[in-house]
Design an enzyme around this catalytic site. Structure first.
Site, PDB file in Angstrom:
ATOM      1  N   GLU A 175      11.057   5.405  -2.291  1.00  0.00           N
ATOM      2  CA  GLU A 175      10.892   6.620  -3.091  1.00  0.00           C
ATOM      3  C   GLU A 175       9.591   6.527  -3.899  1.00  0.00           C
ATOM      4  O   GLU A 175       9.001   5.449  -4.010  1.00  0.00           O
ATOM      5  CB  GLU A 175      12.080   6.745  -4.040  1.00  0.00           C
ATOM      6  CG  GLU A 175      13.370   6.536  -3.286  1.00  0.00           C
ATOM      7  CD  GLU A 175      14.512   7.335  -3.825  1.00  0.00           C
ATOM      8  OE1 GLU A 175      14.316   8.129  -4.740  1.00  0.00           O
ATOM      9  OE2 GLU A 175      15.607   7.145  -3.288  1.00  0.00           O
ATOM     10  N   GLY A 209      24.755   1.840   5.029  1.00  0.00           N
ATOM     11  CA  GLY A 209      24.633   3.013   5.904  1.00  0.00           C
ATOM     12  C   GLY A 209      25.625   3.041   7.047  1.00  0.00           C
ATOM     13  O   GLY A 209      26.845   3.104   6.846  1.00  0.00           O
ATOM     14  N   LYS A 255      25.497  -2.447  -4.186  1.00  0.00           N
ATOM     15  CA  LYS A 255      26.258  -2.659  -2.942  1.00  0.00           C
ATOM     16  C   LYS A 255      26.990  -3.998  -2.984  1.00  0.00           C
ATOM     17  O   LYS A 255      28.146  -4.092  -2.573  1.00  0.00           O
ATOM     18  CB  LYS A 255      25.309  -2.612  -1.735  1.00  0.00           C
ATOM     19  CG  LYS A 255      24.693  -1.232  -1.494  1.00  0.00           C
ATOM     20  CD  LYS A 255      23.559  -1.316  -0.472  1.00  0.00           C
ATOM     21  CE  LYS A 255      22.854   0.012  -0.278  1.00  0.00           C
ATOM     22  NZ  LYS A 255      21.583  -0.109   0.436  1.00  0.00           N
ATOM     23  N   GLU A 285      32.707   4.300   2.815  1.00  0.00           N
ATOM     24  CA  GLU A 285      31.999   3.470   3.805  1.00  0.00           C
ATOM     25  C   GLU A 285      30.477   3.648   3.716  1.00  0.00           C
ATOM     26  O   GLU A 285      29.710   2.693   3.841  1.00  0.00           O
ATOM     27  CB  GLU A 285      32.476   3.860   5.217  1.00  0.00           C
ATOM     28  CG  GLU A 285      31.820   3.098   6.341  1.00  0.00           C
ATOM     29  CD  GLU A 285      32.209   1.619   6.341  1.00  0.00           C
ATOM     30  OE1 GLU A 285      33.373   1.324   6.630  1.00  0.00           O
ATOM     31  OE2 GLU A 285      31.344   0.782   6.020  1.00  0.00           O
ATOM     32  N   ASP A 329      19.606  -1.420  -6.025  1.00  0.00           N
ATOM     33  CA  ASP A 329      20.370  -0.835  -4.924  1.00  0.00           C
ATOM     34  C   ASP A 329      21.219  -1.918  -4.244  1.00  0.00           C
ATOM     35  O   ASP A 329      22.416  -1.732  -4.008  1.00  0.00           O
ATOM     36  CB  ASP A 329      19.367  -0.210  -3.928  1.00  0.00           C
ATOM     37  CG  ASP A 329      20.020   0.329  -2.677  1.00  0.00           C
ATOM     38  OD1 ASP A 329      20.492   1.477  -2.708  1.00  0.00           O
ATOM     39  OD2 ASP A 329      20.077  -0.401  -1.670  1.00  0.00           O
ATOM     40  N   GLY A 352      19.393   6.579   6.523  1.00  0.00           N
ATOM     41  CA  GLY A 352      19.003   7.623   7.486  1.00  0.00           C
ATOM     42  C   GLY A 352      20.107   8.648   7.668  1.00  0.00           C
ATOM     43  O   GLY A 352      21.287   8.373   7.411  1.00  0.00           O
ATOM     44  N   LYS A 412      26.578   4.789  -3.961  1.00  0.00           N
ATOM     45  CA  LYS A 412      26.856   3.387  -4.336  1.00  0.00           C
ATOM     46  C   LYS A 412      26.832   3.175  -5.842  1.00  0.00           C
ATOM     47  O   LYS A 412      27.625   2.426  -6.382  1.00  0.00           O
ATOM     48  CB  LYS A 412      25.900   2.433  -3.631  1.00  0.00           C
ATOM     49  CG  LYS A 412      24.484   2.454  -4.164  1.00  0.00           C
ATOM     50  CD  LYS A 412      23.487   2.294  -3.080  1.00  0.00           C
ATOM     51  CE  LYS A 412      23.425   3.595  -2.332  1.00  0.00           C
ATOM     52  NZ  LYS A 412      22.088   4.068  -1.994  1.00  0.00           N
ATOM     53  N   VAL A 434      21.253  12.983   4.041  1.00  0.00           N
ATOM     54  CA  VAL A 434      22.560  12.516   4.520  1.00  0.00           C
ATOM     55  C   VAL A 434      23.533  13.683   4.720  1.00  0.00           C
ATOM     56  O   VAL A 434      24.265  13.739   5.718  1.00  0.00           O
ATOM     57  CB  VAL A 434      23.136  11.460   3.548  1.00  0.00           C
ATOM     58  CG1 VAL A 434      24.536  11.038   3.977  1.00  0.00           C
ATOM     59  CG2 VAL A 434      22.215  10.248   3.487  1.00  0.00           C
ATOM     60  N   GLY A 483       8.729   7.376   4.148  1.00  0.00           N
ATOM     61  CA  GLY A 483       9.960   7.926   3.558  1.00  0.00           C
ATOM     62  C   GLY A 483      11.043   6.882   3.334  1.00  0.00           C
ATOM     63  O   GLY A 483      12.169   7.214   2.971  1.00  0.00           O
TER      64      GLY A 483
HETATM   65  N1  HSE Z   1      17.462   2.880  -0.319  1.00  0.00           N
HETATM   66  C1  HSE Z   1      18.402   2.184   0.506  1.00  0.00           C
HETATM   67  C2  HSE Z   1      17.687   1.181   1.388  1.00  0.00           C
HETATM   68  C3  HSE Z   1      19.220   3.079   1.398  1.00  0.00           C
HETATM   69  O1  HSE Z   1      16.467   1.093   1.362  1.00  0.00           O
HETATM   70  O2  HSE Z   1      18.376   0.459   2.087  1.00  0.00           O
HETATM   71  C4  HSE Z   1      20.379   3.677   0.706  1.00  0.00           C
HETATM   72  O3  HSE Z   1      21.161   2.724   0.085  1.00  0.00           O
END
Ligand code: HSE
Length: 427
Positions: A190, A134, A205, A129, A201, A302, A105, A14, A187
Protein backbone atom coordinates in the site's frame (compact mmCIF):
# COMPACT_ATOMS: atom_id res chain seq x y z
CA UNK A 1 -33.10 -27.21 -3.14
CA UNK A 2 -31.96 -25.20 -0.10
CA UNK A 3 -31.74 -21.50 -0.96
CA UNK A 4 -29.17 -19.25 0.74
CA UNK A 5 -29.11 -15.46 0.36
CA UNK A 6 -25.81 -13.59 0.68
CA UNK A 7 -25.07 -9.88 1.20
CA UNK A 8 -21.59 -8.51 0.49
CA UNK A 9 -20.38 -5.47 2.44
CA UNK A 10 -17.74 -3.76 0.28
CA UNK A 11 -16.99 -4.44 -3.39
CA UNK A 12 -13.27 -3.68 -3.41
CA UNK A 13 -10.72 -6.21 -4.70
CA UNK A 14 -11.84 -9.09 -2.45
CA UNK A 15 -15.56 -8.23 -2.52
CA UNK A 16 -15.43 -8.03 -6.32
CA UNK A 17 -13.69 -11.43 -6.51
CA UNK A 18 -16.29 -12.93 -4.15
CA UNK A 19 -19.17 -11.56 -6.27
CA UNK A 20 -17.56 -12.94 -9.42
CA UNK A 21 -17.03 -16.43 -7.96
CA UNK A 22 -20.55 -16.63 -6.52
CA UNK A 23 -22.26 -15.54 -9.72
CA UNK A 24 -20.09 -17.56 -12.13
CA UNK A 25 -20.27 -20.76 -10.01
CA UNK A 26 -23.95 -20.61 -8.98
CA UNK A 27 -25.02 -23.61 -11.06
CA UNK A 28 -21.85 -25.52 -10.17
CA UNK A 29 -22.67 -25.19 -6.45
CA UNK A 30 -26.27 -26.25 -7.09
CA UNK A 31 -24.94 -29.41 -8.73
CA UNK A 32 -22.00 -30.19 -6.44
CA UNK A 33 -23.15 -28.83 -3.06
CA UNK A 34 -26.92 -29.14 -3.41
CA UNK A 35 -27.46 -25.53 -2.43
CA UNK A 36 -28.56 -22.46 -4.38
CA UNK A 37 -26.48 -19.46 -3.24
CA UNK A 38 -27.67 -16.11 -4.51
CA UNK A 39 -26.21 -12.65 -3.90
CA UNK A 40 -29.27 -10.79 -2.57
CA UNK A 41 -27.64 -7.44 -1.92
CA UNK A 42 -24.41 -5.49 -1.73
CA UNK A 43 -23.36 -2.47 0.31
CA UNK A 44 -21.00 -0.29 -1.73
CA UNK A 45 -20.76 3.50 -1.64
CA UNK A 46 -19.30 3.55 -5.15
CA UNK A 47 -22.44 2.57 -7.14
CA UNK A 48 -20.53 2.77 -10.42
CA UNK A 49 -18.14 0.07 -9.22
CA UNK A 50 -21.06 -2.19 -8.25
CA UNK A 51 -22.79 -1.64 -11.59
CA UNK A 52 -19.53 -2.28 -13.49
CA UNK A 53 -19.28 -5.66 -11.77
CA UNK A 54 -22.76 -6.50 -13.06
CA UNK A 55 -24.69 -6.06 -9.80
CA UNK A 56 -28.33 -5.21 -10.68
CA UNK A 57 -29.30 -1.71 -9.51
CA UNK A 58 -32.06 -3.01 -7.19
CA UNK A 59 -29.53 -5.15 -5.27
CA UNK A 60 -27.42 -2.15 -4.18
CA UNK A 61 -28.46 -1.39 -0.59
CA UNK A 62 -28.24 2.11 0.85
CA UNK A 63 -27.32 1.17 4.42
CA UNK A 64 -26.55 -1.71 6.77
CA UNK A 65 -30.02 -1.62 8.35
CA UNK A 66 -31.59 -2.58 5.02
CA UNK A 67 -29.37 -5.64 4.85
CA UNK A 68 -29.72 -6.90 8.41
CA UNK A 69 -33.51 -6.55 8.28
CA UNK A 70 -33.82 -8.42 4.97
CA UNK A 71 -35.26 -11.92 5.67
CA UNK A 72 -33.79 -13.21 2.38
CA UNK A 73 -30.24 -12.53 3.57
CA UNK A 74 -28.85 -15.47 5.56
CA UNK A 75 -25.12 -14.77 5.32
CA UNK A 76 -23.34 -11.40 5.48
CA UNK A 77 -19.83 -11.16 4.01
CA UNK A 78 -17.70 -8.39 5.52
CA UNK A 79 -14.85 -7.31 3.21
CA UNK A 80 -14.68 -3.59 3.88
CA UNK A 81 -11.56 -3.81 6.09
CA UNK A 82 -10.60 -1.41 8.88
CA UNK A 83 -11.95 -1.90 12.37
CA UNK A 84 -14.58 0.63 13.45
CA UNK A 85 -17.29 0.42 10.75
CA UNK A 86 -16.56 -3.26 10.14
CA UNK A 87 -17.06 -4.07 13.83
CA UNK A 88 -20.33 -2.13 13.96
CA UNK A 89 -21.68 -3.82 10.79
CA UNK A 90 -20.59 -7.32 11.80
CA UNK A 91 -22.16 -6.96 15.25
CA UNK A 92 -25.38 -5.63 13.68
CA UNK A 93 -25.52 -8.66 11.37
CA UNK A 94 -24.77 -11.18 14.16
CA UNK A 95 -27.27 -9.55 16.52
CA UNK A 96 -29.88 -9.95 13.76
CA UNK A 97 -29.04 -13.69 13.64
CA UNK A 98 -27.19 -13.59 10.31
CA UNK A 99 -24.11 -15.75 9.83
CA UNK A 100 -21.02 -13.63 9.13
CA UNK A 101 -18.06 -14.45 6.88
CA UNK A 102 -15.15 -12.02 7.20
CA UNK A 103 -11.68 -11.52 5.72
CA UNK A 104 -10.78 -8.92 8.34
CA UNK A 105 -7.70 -10.10 10.28
CA UNK A 106 -7.31 -6.97 12.41
CA UNK A 107 -10.98 -7.02 13.42
CA UNK A 108 -10.91 -10.74 14.16
CA UNK A 109 -7.58 -10.56 16.02
CA UNK A 110 -8.76 -7.73 18.27
CA UNK A 111 -12.47 -8.53 18.71
CA UNK A 112 -13.06 -12.24 18.02
CA UNK A 113 -14.14 -12.70 21.67
CA UNK A 114 -16.88 -10.08 21.28
CA UNK A 115 -17.99 -11.27 17.83
CA UNK A 116 -18.07 -14.92 18.89
CA UNK A 117 -20.16 -14.06 21.98
CA UNK A 118 -22.70 -12.27 19.75
CA UNK A 119 -22.74 -15.16 17.26
CA UNK A 120 -23.29 -17.81 19.96
CA UNK A 121 -26.10 -15.76 21.52
CA UNK A 122 -28.02 -15.82 18.24
CA UNK A 123 -26.86 -19.28 17.14
CA UNK A 124 -25.31 -17.61 14.10
CA UNK A 125 -22.13 -18.70 12.33
CA UNK A 126 -18.88 -16.75 12.35
CA UNK A 127 -16.33 -17.77 9.71
CA UNK A 128 -12.95 -16.19 8.99
CA UNK A 129 -10.89 -18.43 6.67
CA UNK A 130 -10.06 -15.43 4.47
CA UNK A 131 -8.56 -13.49 7.38
CA UNK A 132 -5.34 -15.54 7.31
CA UNK A 133 -3.20 -16.51 4.32
CA UNK A 134 -5.81 -15.70 1.61
CA UNK A 135 -6.69 -18.74 -0.46
CA UNK A 136 -4.65 -21.19 1.64
CA UNK A 137 -7.14 -23.17 3.82
CA UNK A 138 -5.14 -22.94 7.03
CA UNK A 139 -8.09 -22.17 9.35
CA UNK A 140 -10.11 -25.12 8.06
CA UNK A 141 -6.98 -27.29 8.37
CA UNK A 142 -6.55 -26.30 12.02
CA UNK A 143 -10.26 -26.68 12.87
CA UNK A 144 -11.21 -29.67 10.74
CA UNK A 145 -8.07 -31.28 9.35
CA UNK A 146 -5.44 -31.72 12.07
CA UNK A 147 -7.57 -31.47 15.22
CA UNK A 148 -6.40 -34.98 16.16
CA UNK A 149 -2.99 -33.50 16.91
CA UNK A 150 -1.25 -31.66 19.66
CA UNK A 151 0.51 -29.05 17.53
CA UNK A 152 4.00 -28.18 18.72
CA UNK A 153 5.10 -25.76 16.06
CA UNK A 154 3.90 -23.54 13.26
CA UNK A 155 6.21 -21.55 11.00
CA UNK A 156 4.89 -19.50 8.15
CA UNK A 157 5.50 -16.96 5.46
CA UNK A 158 2.13 -15.29 5.93
CA UNK A 159 2.66 -11.90 4.33
CA UNK A 160 2.99 -11.74 0.56
CA UNK A 161 4.16 -8.12 0.33
CA UNK A 162 7.27 -8.68 2.44
CA UNK A 163 7.98 -12.00 0.73
CA UNK A 164 7.86 -10.23 -2.63
CA UNK A 165 10.26 -7.49 -1.39
CA UNK A 166 12.74 -9.97 0.14
CA UNK A 167 12.62 -12.22 -2.95
CA UNK A 168 13.42 -9.24 -5.19
CA UNK A 169 16.30 -8.16 -2.94
CA UNK A 170 17.63 -11.75 -3.05
CA UNK A 171 17.19 -12.55 -6.72
CA UNK A 172 17.91 -9.14 -8.27
CA UNK A 173 20.25 -7.58 -5.74
CA UNK A 174 18.02 -4.50 -5.45
CA UNK A 175 17.81 -2.32 -2.36
CA UNK A 176 14.95 -2.41 0.14
CA UNK A 177 13.68 0.97 -1.11
CA UNK A 178 13.70 -0.07 -4.81
CA UNK A 179 11.98 -3.37 -4.02
CA UNK A 180 9.30 -1.65 -1.94
CA UNK A 181 8.61 0.83 -4.78
CA UNK A 182 8.19 -2.07 -7.21
CA UNK A 183 5.83 -3.84 -4.76
CA UNK A 184 3.78 -0.61 -4.57
CA UNK A 185 3.72 -0.29 -8.37
CA UNK A 186 2.38 -3.84 -8.67
CA UNK A 187 -0.30 -3.21 -6.04
CA UNK A 188 1.18 -5.63 -3.45
CA UNK A 189 2.24 -2.89 -1.02
CA UNK A 190 0.00 0.00 0.00
CA UNK A 191 1.00 3.69 -0.26
CA UNK A 192 1.61 3.50 3.51
CA UNK A 193 3.30 0.08 3.72
CA UNK A 194 3.72 0.05 7.53
CA UNK A 195 1.21 -2.72 8.31
CA UNK A 196 2.98 -5.15 5.99
CA UNK A 197 6.66 -4.20 6.25
CA UNK A 198 6.68 -3.74 10.02
CA UNK A 199 5.05 -7.13 10.60
CA UNK A 200 1.65 -6.00 11.98
CA UNK A 201 -0.32 -7.88 9.30
CA UNK A 202 1.64 -11.09 9.99
CA UNK A 203 1.25 -10.63 13.76
CA UNK A 204 -2.57 -10.26 13.51
CA UNK A 205 -2.63 -13.51 11.52
CA UNK A 206 -0.25 -15.27 13.92
CA UNK A 207 -2.45 -14.26 16.87
CA UNK A 208 -5.46 -15.92 15.19
CA UNK A 209 -3.57 -19.00 13.97
CA UNK A 210 -1.71 -19.70 17.19
CA UNK A 211 -4.88 -19.30 19.30
CA UNK A 212 -6.48 -22.02 17.14
CA UNK A 213 -3.37 -24.21 16.95
CA UNK A 214 -2.58 -24.11 20.68
CA UNK A 215 -6.19 -23.94 21.99
CA UNK A 216 -5.65 -20.87 24.12
CA UNK A 217 -6.01 -17.15 23.49
CA UNK A 218 -2.80 -15.65 22.11
CA UNK A 219 -3.38 -11.88 22.09
CA UNK A 220 -1.62 -9.63 19.58
CA UNK A 221 0.24 -7.91 22.45
CA UNK A 222 2.06 -11.16 23.36
CA UNK A 223 3.68 -11.42 19.94
CA UNK A 224 7.31 -10.31 19.54
CA UNK A 225 7.34 -8.29 16.31
CA UNK A 226 10.08 -6.89 14.13
CA UNK A 227 9.74 -5.80 10.48
CA UNK A 228 11.98 -5.79 7.41
CA UNK A 229 12.51 -2.06 6.83
CA UNK A 230 16.06 -2.16 8.27
CA UNK A 231 17.27 -4.99 6.03
CA UNK A 232 20.18 -4.10 3.74
CA UNK A 233 21.62 -5.67 0.60
CA UNK A 234 24.73 -6.53 2.71
CA UNK A 235 22.58 -8.71 4.98
CA UNK A 236 21.06 -10.53 2.00
CA UNK A 237 24.53 -11.06 0.45
CA UNK A 238 25.97 -12.35 3.77
CA UNK A 239 23.08 -14.83 3.94
CA UNK A 240 23.74 -16.09 0.41
CA UNK A 241 27.38 -16.71 1.25
CA UNK A 242 26.42 -18.60 4.42
CA UNK A 243 23.71 -20.69 2.69
CA UNK A 244 20.63 -18.85 3.98
CA UNK A 245 17.72 -16.93 2.47
CA UNK A 246 15.91 -14.20 4.38
CA UNK A 247 12.15 -14.54 5.03
CA UNK A 248 9.73 -12.69 7.30
CA UNK A 249 8.67 -15.67 9.41
CA UNK A 250 5.75 -15.95 11.80
CA UNK A 251 6.70 -18.56 14.38
CA UNK A 252 4.47 -20.17 17.01
CA UNK A 253 5.69 -22.90 19.33
CA UNK A 254 4.13 -24.73 22.23
CA UNK A 255 6.14 -26.69 24.77
CA UNK A 256 6.18 -27.40 28.51
CA UNK A 257 7.86 -24.00 29.00
CA UNK A 258 4.88 -22.23 27.44
CA UNK A 259 3.90 -20.55 24.20
CA UNK A 260 6.38 -18.67 22.06
CA UNK A 261 5.07 -16.34 19.35
CA UNK A 262 7.15 -14.08 17.16
CA UNK A 263 7.28 -12.35 13.78
CA UNK A 264 10.68 -11.24 12.50
CA UNK A 265 12.99 -11.43 9.49
CA UNK A 266 14.73 -14.81 9.73
CA UNK A 267 17.56 -16.49 7.88
CA UNK A 268 16.30 -19.89 6.72
CA UNK A 269 18.78 -22.51 5.55
CA UNK A 270 18.62 -23.14 1.80
CA UNK A 271 16.96 -26.55 1.50
CA UNK A 272 14.35 -25.85 4.21
CA UNK A 273 10.88 -26.18 2.59
CA UNK A 274 10.12 -22.51 3.40
CA UNK A 275 13.29 -21.27 1.65
CA UNK A 276 11.82 -21.88 -1.80
CA UNK A 277 8.56 -20.01 -1.15
CA UNK A 278 9.15 -16.93 -3.29
CA UNK A 279 7.50 -13.78 -4.67
CA UNK A 280 4.10 -13.03 -3.16
CA UNK A 281 3.39 -16.68 -2.30
CA UNK A 282 2.65 -17.75 1.27
CA UNK A 283 3.18 -21.05 3.09
CA UNK A 284 2.61 -22.49 6.54
CA UNK A 285 4.67 -25.37 7.92
CA UNK A 286 2.98 -27.20 10.82
CA UNK A 287 4.18 -29.99 13.09
CA UNK A 288 1.64 -32.18 14.88
CA UNK A 289 2.41 -35.06 17.26
CA UNK A 290 0.51 -37.61 15.16
CA UNK A 291 0.73 -36.29 11.62
CA UNK A 292 4.32 -35.01 11.71
CA UNK A 293 5.12 -32.18 9.29
CA UNK A 294 2.59 -30.63 6.91
CA UNK A 295 3.09 -27.67 4.58
CA UNK A 296 0.35 -25.63 2.92
CA UNK A 297 1.39 -23.34 0.06
CA UNK A 298 -0.48 -20.85 -2.10
CA UNK A 299 -1.63 -17.31 -2.71
CA UNK A 300 -2.13 -15.25 0.43
CA UNK A 301 -3.89 -12.33 -1.22
CA UNK A 302 -5.75 -11.25 -4.36
CA UNK A 303 -9.36 -11.09 -5.54
CA UNK A 304 -9.91 -14.73 -6.51
CA UNK A 305 -7.66 -16.53 -3.97
CA UNK A 306 -9.18 -14.59 -1.05
CA UNK A 307 -12.63 -14.86 -2.70
CA UNK A 308 -12.06 -18.64 -2.80
CA UNK A 309 -11.65 -18.67 1.00
CA UNK A 310 -14.77 -16.53 1.50
CA UNK A 311 -16.97 -18.59 -0.80
CA UNK A 312 -15.71 -21.84 0.77
CA UNK A 313 -16.80 -20.46 4.17
CA UNK A 314 -20.20 -19.53 2.71
CA UNK A 315 -20.61 -23.07 1.37
CA UNK A 316 -19.48 -24.56 4.70
CA UNK A 317 -22.04 -22.45 6.58
CA UNK A 318 -24.75 -23.23 4.03
CA UNK A 319 -24.19 -27.00 4.20
CA UNK A 320 -23.70 -27.53 7.97
CA UNK A 321 -26.56 -27.35 10.44
CA UNK A 322 -24.25 -26.84 13.46
CA UNK A 323 -21.89 -23.88 13.63
CA UNK A 324 -18.27 -24.41 14.60
CA UNK A 325 -16.68 -21.93 17.04
CA UNK A 326 -13.22 -21.52 18.58
CA UNK A 327 -11.69 -24.50 20.33
CA UNK A 328 -10.37 -22.31 23.16
CA UNK A 329 -11.82 -19.94 25.77
CA UNK A 330 -12.20 -16.89 23.56
CA UNK A 331 -11.64 -13.93 25.89
CA UNK A 332 -10.13 -10.48 25.34
CA UNK A 333 -6.93 -11.35 27.18
CA UNK A 334 -4.78 -14.43 27.60
CA UNK A 335 -5.96 -17.05 30.06
CA UNK A 336 -4.15 -16.58 33.37
CA UNK A 337 -2.83 -20.16 33.16
CA UNK A 338 -1.14 -19.64 29.78
CA UNK A 339 2.60 -19.09 30.06
CA UNK A 340 4.43 -17.15 27.35
CA UNK A 341 8.14 -17.61 26.63
CA UNK A 342 9.97 -14.33 26.01
CA UNK A 343 13.55 -15.59 26.41
CA UNK A 344 13.24 -17.91 23.41
CA UNK A 345 16.09 -19.91 21.91
CA UNK A 346 17.51 -19.35 18.42
CA UNK A 347 20.72 -19.13 16.47
CA UNK A 348 21.69 -15.56 15.48
CA UNK A 349 23.40 -13.67 12.68
CA UNK A 350 25.14 -10.44 13.71
CA UNK A 351 26.84 -7.84 11.52
CA UNK A 352 29.22 -5.47 13.33
CA UNK A 353 31.48 -2.63 12.22
CA UNK A 354 34.63 -2.52 14.33
CA UNK A 355 37.95 -0.68 14.57
CA UNK A 356 40.68 -2.59 12.71
CA UNK A 357 43.13 -2.74 15.62
CA UNK A 358 45.00 -5.51 17.43
CA UNK A 359 43.01 -7.02 20.30
CA UNK A 360 39.57 -5.72 19.25
CA UNK A 361 38.33 -9.10 18.04
CA UNK A 362 39.40 -10.56 21.38
CA UNK A 363 37.39 -7.87 23.20
CA UNK A 364 34.30 -8.76 21.18
CA UNK A 365 34.81 -12.49 21.69
CA UNK A 366 35.10 -11.89 25.46
CA UNK A 367 31.66 -10.23 25.56
CA UNK A 368 30.10 -13.20 23.77
CA UNK A 369 31.95 -15.66 26.02
CA UNK A 370 30.74 -13.88 29.17
CA UNK A 371 27.15 -14.20 27.90
CA UNK A 372 27.67 -17.89 27.22
CA UNK A 373 27.12 -17.31 23.49
CA UNK A 374 29.04 -19.76 21.34
CA UNK A 375 30.18 -18.56 17.89
CA UNK A 376 29.67 -21.04 15.05
CA UNK A 377 31.05 -18.97 12.19
CA UNK A 378 32.94 -15.69 11.86
CA UNK A 379 34.07 -13.75 8.75
CA UNK A 380 35.95 -10.47 8.58
CA UNK A 381 35.19 -8.43 5.44
CA UNK A 382 37.58 -6.00 3.68
CA UNK A 383 38.19 -2.68 5.41
CA UNK A 384 35.85 0.20 4.58
CA UNK A 385 37.10 3.62 3.42
CA UNK A 386 37.05 4.89 7.01
CA UNK A 387 39.40 2.04 8.02
CA UNK A 388 36.76 0.15 9.99
CA UNK A 389 35.95 -3.49 9.17
CA UNK A 390 32.62 -5.28 8.97
CA UNK A 391 32.48 -8.58 10.86
CA UNK A 392 29.77 -11.16 10.23
CA UNK A 393 29.13 -13.89 12.74
CA UNK A 394 26.62 -16.67 13.30
CA UNK A 395 26.06 -18.12 16.76
CA UNK A 396 25.08 -21.60 17.87
CA UNK A 397 21.63 -21.78 19.45
CA UNK A 398 21.48 -19.41 22.39
CA UNK A 399 18.99 -17.27 24.32
CA UNK A 400 17.33 -14.09 23.01
CA UNK A 401 17.95 -12.12 26.21
CA UNK A 402 21.63 -13.12 26.29
CA UNK A 403 22.05 -11.78 22.75
CA UNK A 404 20.24 -8.53 23.55
CA UNK A 405 22.42 -8.03 26.62
CA UNK A 406 25.65 -8.80 24.68
CA UNK A 407 24.64 -6.35 21.92
CA UNK A 408 23.91 -3.60 24.46
CA UNK A 409 27.30 -4.25 26.10
CA UNK A 410 29.17 -4.14 22.75
CA UNK A 411 27.45 -0.93 21.69
CA UNK A 412 28.33 0.69 25.02
CA UNK A 413 32.06 -0.14 24.71
CA UNK A 414 33.72 3.14 23.72
CA UNK A 415 35.66 2.99 20.45
CA UNK A 416 35.25 -0.74 19.78
CA UNK A 417 32.54 -0.66 17.18
CA UNK A 418 28.84 -1.07 16.60
CA UNK A 419 26.39 -3.93 16.07
CA UNK A 420 24.52 -2.95 12.88
CA UNK A 421 22.19 -5.94 12.43
CA UNK A 422 20.88 -8.80 14.55
CA UNK A 423 18.79 -11.47 12.80
CA UNK A 424 17.50 -14.81 13.98
CA UNK A 425 18.45 -17.97 12.10
CA UNK A 426 16.45 -21.19 11.57
CA UNK A 427 18.81 -24.06 10.85
N1 HSE B 1 -1.25 -7.45 2.79
C1 HSE B 1 -1.30 -8.87 2.93
C2 HSE B 1 -0.06 -9.50 2.34
C3 HSE B 1 -2.50 -9.52 2.28
O1 HSE B 1 0.79 -8.81 1.79
O2 HSE B 1 0.07 -10.71 2.47
C4 HSE B 1 -3.71 -9.46 3.13
O3 HSE B 1 -3.48 -9.96 4.39
Amino acid sequence: MKKVGVAILGLGVVGGGTYQILTEHREFYQRTQGVDIEVESVLELNRERALALGVPEEKIASNIAEIVSDPDVNIVVEVIGGVDAAREFVLAALNAGKTVVTSNKELFCKYSHELERAAKRQNAGLYFEASCVGGVPIIRTLLDGVQANNISSMMGIINGTTNYILTKMTQEGSSYEESLKEAQRLGYAEADPTADVEGYDAAYKLSILSSLAFHTKVPFGKIFREGISGITQENIADGKELGYVLKLLAIGKQSESGIEVRVHPTFVRVGHPLASVNDSFNAVFLTGDAVGDIMLYGRGAGALPTGSAIVSDIIYAATHSENKYSTFKNTANADKDTKFVTDFKSAYYLRLTVEDKAGFLAKIATVFGKHNISIAHLVQRSAQEDGKVPIVLVTHETHELAVRSAVAKLNAMEGVGHVDTVLRVVM
